[in-house]
Design a protein around this motif. Sequence first.
Motif, PDB file in Angstrom:
ATOM      1  N   ILE A  49       0.835  -1.201   0.000  1.00  0.00           N
ATOM      2  CA  ILE A  49       0.000   0.000   0.000  1.00  0.00           C
ATOM      3  C   ILE A  49       0.871   1.253   0.000  1.00  0.00           C
ATOM      4  O   ILE A  49       0.635   2.198  -0.769  1.00  0.00           O
ATOM      5  CB  ILE A  49      -0.950  -0.019   1.217  1.00  0.00           C
ATOM      6  CG1 ILE A  49      -2.036  -1.078   1.019  1.00  0.00           C
ATOM      7  CG2 ILE A  49      -1.570   1.354   1.459  1.00  0.00           C
ATOM      8  CD1 ILE A  49      -2.904  -1.319   2.236  1.00  0.00           C
ATOM      9  N   TYR A  55      -1.422   6.222  -3.226  1.00  0.00           N
ATOM     10  CA  TYR A  55      -1.511   6.325  -1.765  1.00  0.00           C
ATOM     11  C   TYR A  55      -0.600   7.447  -1.290  1.00  0.00           C
ATOM     12  O   TYR A  55       0.605   7.431  -1.546  1.00  0.00           O
ATOM     13  CB  TYR A  55      -1.089   4.990  -1.144  1.00  0.00           C
ATOM     14  CG  TYR A  55      -1.259   4.881   0.344  1.00  0.00           C
ATOM     15  CD1 TYR A  55      -2.505   4.588   0.900  1.00  0.00           C
ATOM     16  CD2 TYR A  55      -0.178   5.031   1.209  1.00  0.00           C
ATOM     17  CE1 TYR A  55      -2.664   4.458   2.272  1.00  0.00           C
ATOM     18  CE2 TYR A  55      -0.326   4.897   2.584  1.00  0.00           C
ATOM     19  CZ  TYR A  55      -1.577   4.611   3.103  1.00  0.00           C
ATOM     20  OH  TYR A  55      -1.730   4.478   4.464  1.00  0.00           O
ATOM     21  N   GLY A 197      -5.616  -3.675  -0.277  1.00  0.00           N
ATOM     22  CA  GLY A 197      -6.032  -3.385   1.084  1.00  0.00           C
ATOM     23  C   GLY A 197      -7.287  -4.115   1.507  1.00  0.00           C
ATOM     24  O   GLY A 197      -7.452  -4.456   2.687  1.00  0.00           O
ATOM     25  N   ASP A 216      -3.603  -3.380  -7.331  1.00  0.00           N
ATOM     26  CA  ASP A 216      -3.611  -1.929  -7.443  1.00  0.00           C
ATOM     27  C   ASP A 216      -4.102  -1.568  -8.844  1.00  0.00           C
ATOM     28  O   ASP A 216      -4.150  -2.416  -9.743  1.00  0.00           O
ATOM     29  CB  ASP A 216      -2.198  -1.389  -7.198  1.00  0.00           C
ATOM     30  CG  ASP A 216      -2.170   0.089  -6.841  1.00  0.00           C
ATOM     31  OD1 ASP A 216      -3.227   0.754  -6.919  1.00  0.00           O
ATOM     32  OD2 ASP A 216      -1.078   0.589  -6.491  1.00  0.00           O
ATOM     33  N   THR A 247      -8.299   1.599   2.246  1.00  0.00           N
ATOM     34  CA  THR A 247      -8.308   0.528   1.248  1.00  0.00           C
ATOM     35  C   THR A 247      -8.683   1.163  -0.092  1.00  0.00           C
ATOM     36  O   THR A 247      -9.316   2.217  -0.140  1.00  0.00           O
ATOM     37  CB  THR A 247      -9.320  -0.576   1.597  1.00  0.00           C
ATOM     38  OG1 THR A 247     -10.645  -0.011   1.619  1.00  0.00           O
ATOM     39  CG2 THR A 247      -9.014  -1.183   2.967  1.00  0.00           C
TER      40      THR A 247
END
Length: 369
Positions: A49, A55, A197, A216, A247
């Motif tokens: 992540i 992110y 996530g 992703d 998430t």
Amino acid sequence: MKNPAVKFWCMIVGIVIGIIIVLGGALTVFLNQPRFGRLPRSGERLERIKCSPHYQNGKFRNLHPTALMTSNKSKLWGILTFLFAGRDGLLPDIQIPVIKTDLKVLIQDSSDIMVWFGHSSYFLQLSGKHILVDPVFCMAAPVSFVNKPFKGTDIYKPEDVPDIDYLIITHDHWDHLDYETIKQLKNRIRKVVCPLGVGEHFEYWGFDREKLVELDWQEESVLDNGFVIHCLPARHFSGRGLTSNRTLWASFLIETPSRKVFMGGDGGYDTHFAEVGKQYPGIDLAVLENGQYNEDWKYIHTMPVYLGQIAKDLKAEQIVTVHHSKYALARHRWDEPLKNEINMVKEDSLNLIVPVIGQVVRLDHVEEK
């Protein structure tokens, strides 16, 4: 000896503190129920992540800046307004049409099919594989008295679904990821495909990590010979409790030996639809969000004015819309999304399939590639 007034106010303060402690404890117990899932806190998943380009500063971000609320109302005020304002037209005054299809008999025929269960839950059989998307058969909210289904629309239960090759979850909101449904299906799911996530919830609920395909945006995975799943952007948000966007949310495109199917999940209009249409030409079926929109959150759900444009951007052969006809999560009339579909066909000349809940949609008349 203390002044009586002082004693009185000390007692009041003590009572208030006691109430706060009790309520805080009750809230903690409530939020720690298994159905809330678990957020990534450590380990390999959290490291993935942190490495994601989507992110930043502890949260996932959309491709472009996206305000959750576009009015001067707070999120809490929006929720309270929805819960307690008048509800004229939000619910159907008659039972809407539904069909109870025996899916376990249906799959004995190997044809490519789709069966919609209302809102965003649907079943696909593609080249013999069984695919279940965002199944919510039990509860679409943390408590049962919120997000109750329209009368007669909750005719499908987890036991009605055949064994599943690929469970696809677009994001972890309650109306797309239902703990009770997942728990009952757990031993009949071969693989789970979800955004980065979201796998933490499934591990917490007892799923083996080997079953999880966690992606992703712009990542892909070969699920089986001839079956490739692509994780693609969506313009939305995530969260099951008090914390949001820890998430990822996503759309997906699955390529099978027979066709390409785009699963849009939830989200507002943005440039990614046109990019998907260019990146994956020849989409046979696109399942698009249509419902639960509002000007107050116009960037995170598809406003009607953009529905036809999304279909054109994707250049899909056929369109089915979802996210309507089972729950009232916005202030528009319950049947307004259905009218939007009719207008879209008239104005944009699109090949739109409009099934009722439970109807079998046969996809095989589309030329195989």
